[in-house]
Structure formats: C-alpha cells, structure tokens
Design an enzyme around this catalytic site. Sequence first.
Site, PDB file in Angstrom:
ATOM      1  N   SER A 113       0.762  -1.203   0.000  1.00 54.57           N
ATOM      2  CA  SER A 113      -0.120   0.235  -0.103  1.00 54.57           C
ATOM      3  C   SER A 113       0.811   1.233   0.063  1.00 54.57           C
ATOM      4  O   SER A 113       0.488   2.065  -0.680  1.00 54.57           O
ATOM      5  CB  SER A 113      -0.879  -0.125   1.343  1.00 54.57           C
TER       6      SER A 113
ATOM      7  N   HIS B 260      -2.578   6.450   2.808  1.00 56.50           N
ATOM      8  CA  HIS B 260      -2.832   5.354   2.875  1.00 56.50           C
ATOM      9  C   HIS B 260      -3.937   4.900   4.115  1.00 56.50           C
ATOM     10  O   HIS B 260      -4.764   3.991   3.605  1.00 56.50           O
ATOM     11  CB  HIS B 260      -1.511   4.738   3.659  1.00 56.50           C
TER      12      HIS B 260
END
Lengths: 220, 220
Positions: A17, A45
């Site tokens: 991510s 994120h």
Amino acid sequence: MFMGASTKQGHEIATKSREIVQSLIKDKVKNLSSQEKDIVERIVHSTADPEYADLIAISSNFIKAILKSLKAKEDILTDINMVKSGITQYDGNVECFIKNKETIAITKEATKATTTKEKEKKITRAAAAIQYAADNDFEGIIAIGNAPTALYKAIELKEKGELNVKAIVGVPVGFVGAANSKEALQKTDIPNIITKGPKGGTPVAVAIVNSLIQTINNKD
Amino acid sequence: MFMGASTKQGHEIATKSREIVQSLIKDKVKNLSSQEKDIVERIVHSTADPEYADLIAISSNFIKAILKSLKAKEDILTDINMVKSGITQYDGNVECFIKNKETIAITKEATKATTTKEKEKKITRAAAAIQYAADNDFEGIIAIGNAPTALYKAIELKEKGELNVKAIVGVPVGFVGAANSKEALQKTDIPNIITKGPKGGTPVAVAIVNSLIQTINNKD
C-alpha cells in the site's frame, strides 16, 4: 510493527500500500522533510484519498515540538474516543474526557445560562472536555479529529495561558466550523498540523499521531 | 440525540451540517429510500466528502435485514476497536476481538505453517478475529471499516455455513485488496452495503451503523 500491521501478512499489505501511495503523491511530497512525508503518506494510506496530499499544512515549529513531547511521554488528549482507540502504540497516556461526569457537569452548568454573557459560555461536550483537561493541569499534545468546538476551546485556553499544550493535531471534519477553526489555529504560534477545508477526521488524526509515534519507536 | 450531538450547541451544528450536505448531494440521493438517504447523508456529514454519494452501493435486501437484526438487539461485530468506539448508542452488544488472546493464538498457530497448504491458512489478526467470532457462535451484524482480510474471512465463513451473519457493512479502506473484497461481497447473497473503490474506513462504517441505530431508536 509497521503502519499498524501486527502479522507478516499485514506487513506485506502495508508495504505494498505504501508503495502505491508513494507513486500517487510523490511529486507533492518531494519538498517535505522525512517526518512530514511519512505523515502525509500515512494519511493517504489510511484514507485511500490522495487529495489529502494537497490539504495538509504543517507549521514550521510542529515536528520538533511534537517529537519532543512524545519522547517525554507527555499525555495525548483526544477530542473523541474514536481517536483515542486508534492510538495503540504509545508508551505515554492517551486520554479522552468527553464521557467523564465532570465534563457532562460543565456542559450542564453552561446550559443553565440566562444572561447573554452567560449564554456565550454555552459549550459542546467536546469543548467541555478540553476545559476539564485544562482545569486538571493537562500537559502535552492535543489531537482533534472531530469537533471544531474542541479546537476553538483549546486555542482560547492556550492563549489565556490556562492550557499547557505543546502541539495540536487539528483536523476536525465537517461543513460547519471545521475549516474556520483550522484557519484560526494556523494564525496562532501553537505548533500545529491541519487539513485545509472541511475534510479531516478520526483516521487523519490517528494517522498523524501514529506516524510520529512510529518515528520515536524506531529510534529507540 | 441527533447525529451524535449531545448538547443544544452540538445539535445546532449537526442540523446546519445536514442542510449543507443535503444541498450538495440532493440529486444523487433522490431515488433512494428514506433509510438509504439517511445513510448516505450521514456518511457525507461525517467525512465532509461528497464523493461518497457516488460510491455507496446497497443490496436490495440490506435495509430490511439489518433493521431486523438491530431491532432484535443482536450483536454487532467490528473489525477494529476504532469502529467499535464510534457505535455508542446501541442497546445490544458491540464486540471486537482483534486484541483477544484467543485471536492472537489463532494468528500465531497459522504462522507456524510449513507446508504450502498450511501456509494458505496464514491470516491477519483482523481475519483471525472474525474466525474467533464464528468459532464462538456469533450471530448478528458485521461492520468492517478497515481490513479487507476480515471481510474475505467473513464471506468465506458465511458461505461455508460457519458464520451466522445477518448483514455486512463492508467498507474496508485502502489500495491493496479493499476494492476487490467489496466486489466479492457484492457477488454474495449476504445483505450488504459497500463503498466502491479504495475509499471507505472507520467514519464510514460508523456513520452507516449509527444512522440505522438512530432509525430504530426514533421508532421506539
């Protein structure tokens, strides 16, 4: 422990991510310090919303002041319990007084106001919780993820010399008061980080604080 | 109590915010039922992000199923404690097992895997917490605000007949796995609400559940 992941699987997801986030916002964070970059990346994120890279504003005295306070394990005061719940790796205390009986008493007392001057003292419970902390010699960091009224109260008490706050994470959310409260914070000398406009919220506040805690913990 | 406000000041802010939200997204919610409209408005109120009006998808069996479960005061299981912290007005139990020692034990056991088949069982702690709930005869609603792995586990266990879930609030957030996990949920018969794409998160999950709890409480 990396970005909240507690297993190998979780760590792999967090790493992947982070790479995606970095590719999405790399041009927007290239002039930031490493701690500032970590904060912005972690917000994107946590929210999956790259727009935050355009909304974050960090005062020049913020990083140094908040890291000093975190290293000294000073208290972190949050406006709502959701923010407190997300700060799980701190060695110091994380407090939220919104449900304390003394906070509720402050709110009720203000509700009884009859004169115009007294009515001005009417406050939300989130603001009363900041008042309660100041009345009880709070010293440390304040993280506001929800209530503009709590942020205004923190600014007011700090400027009166009644609140010993070292840095404010000021990211209340909403269409009423949030943007103005954050602009008011930027006009003070209080070390601060804000999100411009109505956006913000619990995950943003938590991402900022946890990013800085991770900086401290990695250096220990 | 309206939209989380506990004082007159808070109520006024919430009401004004709701009017702004309604003006921003009125064209996008005009074909929704009143409960669906309430949910979408509350999400936009909580996130200050009107894009959510385009991202929400609600299965046709969702509202009826979740209201029935909430009226019966069945348990609400959340993937992380932040989501649990935000659900404050429910008469039933709100549970999160991510920090339970049994959940940690499930994760550790999976980590010891050596064969390829066993390695497939490796799971995050958020997924292990759903496994733990299923192992302990959970019955009710699941609200996922963070972890795609928890959502996949809930779908898998429901389809195996090992999890008695009545409806899923499936709004995990992130660039890795979140969008796919929500698409997988939409393909099941489980009554569900999701946010399309990477966006979602704690405030979205909390807004959905609290909107429905308010519907129930107002009717009592």
